[in-house]
Design a protein around this motif. Structure first.
Motif, short mmCIF file in Angstrom:
data_model
loop_
_atom_site.label_atom_id
_atom_site.label_comp_id
_atom_site.label_asym_id
_atom_site.label_seq_id
_atom_site.Cartn_x
_atom_site.Cartn_y
_atom_site.Cartn_z
N ALA A 12 23.70 59.07 57.26
CA ALA A 12 24.87 59.49 56.48
C ALA A 12 25.70 58.16 56.35
N TRP A 13 26.07 57.84 55.23
CA TRP A 13 26.99 56.68 54.71
C TRP A 13 28.48 57.15 54.07
N ASN A 14 29.46 56.64 54.32
CA ASN A 14 30.62 56.55 53.38
C ASN A 14 30.83 55.66 52.53
N LEU A 15 31.03 55.70 51.54
CA LEU A 15 31.17 54.39 50.55
C LEU A 15 32.77 54.39 50.05
N GLY A 16 33.15 53.24 50.41
CA GLY A 16 34.49 52.94 49.90
C GLY A 16 34.81 51.87 48.93
N PRO A 17 35.85 51.85 48.20
CA PRO A 17 35.84 50.89 47.06
C PRO A 17 35.89 49.53 47.74
N ALA A 18 35.43 48.63 46.75
CA ALA A 18 35.68 47.13 47.43
C ALA A 18 37.03 46.77 47.38
N HIS A 19 37.72 47.21 46.45
CA HIS A 19 39.24 46.76 46.34
C HIS A 19 40.21 47.09 47.53
N GLY A 20 39.43 48.28 48.37
CA GLY A 20 40.09 48.88 49.56
C GLY A 20 41.41 49.28 48.88
N ASN A 21 41.55 50.03 47.69
CA ASN A 21 42.68 50.71 47.03
C ASN A 21 43.69 49.84 47.09
N HIS A 22 43.69 48.60 46.92
CA HIS A 22 44.87 47.81 46.62
C HIS A 22 45.06 47.27 45.31
N PHE A 23 46.15 47.38 44.60
CA PHE A 23 46.44 47.20 43.21
C PHE A 23 47.53 46.32 42.95
N PHE A 24 47.56 45.70 41.68
CA PHE A 24 48.66 45.22 40.99
C PHE A 24 49.06 46.40 40.05
N ILE A 25 50.37 46.81 40.14
CA ILE A 25 50.88 48.12 39.27
C ILE A 25 51.58 47.41 38.09
N SER A 26 51.17 47.20 36.84
CA SER A 26 51.45 46.58 35.79
C SER A 26 52.29 47.56 34.81
N ALA A 27 53.31 47.12 34.27
CA ALA A 27 54.05 47.97 33.05
C ALA A 27 53.49 47.40 31.95
N THR A 28 53.07 48.25 31.15
CA THR A 28 51.95 47.62 29.98
C THR A 28 53.11 47.10 28.67
N CYS A 29 54.49 47.75 28.93
CA CYS A 29 55.34 47.42 27.81
C CYS A 29 55.94 46.15 28.06
N HIS A 30 55.84 45.58 29.28
CA HIS A 30 56.78 44.44 29.46
C HIS A 30 55.85 43.26 30.14
N ASP A 31 54.58 43.65 30.55
CA ASP A 31 53.51 42.85 31.30
C ASP A 31 54.28 42.26 32.66
N LYS A 32 55.06 43.39 33.46
CA LYS A 32 55.55 42.94 34.68
C LYS A 32 54.69 43.70 35.55
N ARG A 33 54.97 43.28 37.00
CA ARG A 33 54.16 43.98 38.01
C ARG A 33 55.13 44.57 38.84
N LEU A 34 55.11 45.72 39.34
CA LEU A 34 55.78 46.55 40.26
C LEU A 34 55.91 45.69 41.48
N SER A 35 57.17 45.46 41.92
CA SER A 35 57.13 44.28 43.20
C SER A 35 58.28 45.04 44.25
N SER A 36 58.36 44.34 45.26
CA SER A 36 59.45 44.93 46.25
C SER A 36 59.85 43.73 47.18
N THR A 37 61.16 43.66 47.49
CA THR A 37 61.61 42.75 48.65
C THR A 37 61.55 43.91 49.78
N ASP A 38 62.05 43.25 50.93
CA ASP A 38 62.08 44.40 52.09
C ASP A 38 62.86 45.25 52.12
N ASP A 39 63.92 45.44 51.03
CA ASP A 39 64.92 46.33 50.99
C ASP A 39 64.60 47.15 49.70
#
Length: 296
Positions: free
Chosen positions: A31-58
């Protein structure tokens, strides 16, 4: 889990905890569990502005970059199918939203749903308050009720780096160029010394070497200083570089060849960051629903 079976031999892939093997029947080890190669890690991009959701520590923000602050882990919750948490990989804090639409990052996870958009993108909606993640004309992220046209996002999977054939040949080119320049360096030095007028028969009259000797003699009261530039060049012209000189020339040639070839490869894109990443052919609306337990 799933089983992985050889088509040719009808045997199942198994793992005992120490050894990988195949067996002709299903056991717990198969029995095996298959996980996605990207590890559920993404850039979240706004399509209308071509900007990525980002974050400082705050607080969250948006940016054109695709760097550490723009990387997010979108992970399914164990309690509710179809709900996700969105966590900053750089700061380890979860994306959240207040009732009035103000975004925040904090230690307590908030849940979001991710659904397909009519425009081929995704809509990210807060479970707690119902607002959709949005990015206004000024690039300010928030959650909004209803539809303003700024709620479409694209999830860009962050795949691990791979070594492709193109990159391998780029490094082969670096090695060949470095070796060639290293071998040619002593001959180039000898050629340059000879062209200046330093030869086995002495310094050629009217040459650059003769001018250097004259200037050196005037500067030193009528003689050529032992160990000076003129003396060393004449020694090389008459007897060659010698072991130490040849080694130094080879080393300098190798360094110059390596640096120049690396610069060429980088300038042509052969070593550019992210160029040779694996591309996902999965439709946007299926991301990040690419874990087996989420498939029907």
């Amino acid at each position: 889990g799933v089983t992985i079976q050889s088509v040719e031999h009808d045997r199942y892939l198994a793992f005992s905890g120490g050894d990988l093997y195949t067996i002709d029947k299903k056991l717990d080890d198969t029995a095996w569990n298959l996980g996605p190669a990207h590890g559920n890690h993404f850039f979240i991009s706004a399509t209308c502005h071509d900007k990525r959701l980002s974050s400082t520590d705050d607080h969250p923000c948006t940016h054109h970059n695709r760097k550490l602050w723009e990387k997010w882990a979108i992970e399914p919750t164990s309690d509710h199918v179809g709900q996700f948490t969105i966590r900053s990989l750089e700061h380890g804090k979860y994306l959240g939203s207040s009732e009035d639409g103000v975004l925040s990052v904090g230690e307590s996870p908030q849940c979001w749903t991710i659904g397909s958009s009519p425009h081929g993108c995704v809509l990210i909606q807060s479970v707690k308050h119902g607002g959709r993640l949005s990015c206004d004309v000024n690039g300010h992220p928030s959650t909004v009720d209803g539809s303003t046209g700024w709620e479409n996002w694209r999830l860009e999977a962050i795949m691990p780096d791979t070594i492709s054939g193109k990159k391998i040949w780029s490094w082969v080119g670096v090695g060949v160029t470095t070796l060639t320049v290293a071998v040619a360096a002593p001959f180039a030095v000898m050629g340059a010394i000879g062209a200046m007028g330093f030869g086995a028969e002495g310094i050629a009259a009217g040459s650059m070497a003769a001018g250097m000797m004259s200037a050196g003699a005037i500067a030193n009261g009528g003689g050529v200083v032992a160990g000076g530039t003129v003396a060393v060049c004449q020694s090389i012209g008459a007897a060659g570089l010698g072991a130490a000189g040849a080694s130094a020339a080879v080393g300098a040639g190798a360094l110059a060849g390596g640096m120049s070839s690396i610069g060429v490869v980088a300038a042509t894109g052969g070593l550019s960051d992210g160029q040779e990443r694996i591309e996902s052919n999965e439709p946007d609306q299926h991301l990040p629903l690419c874990s087996w337990r989420m498939w029907e």
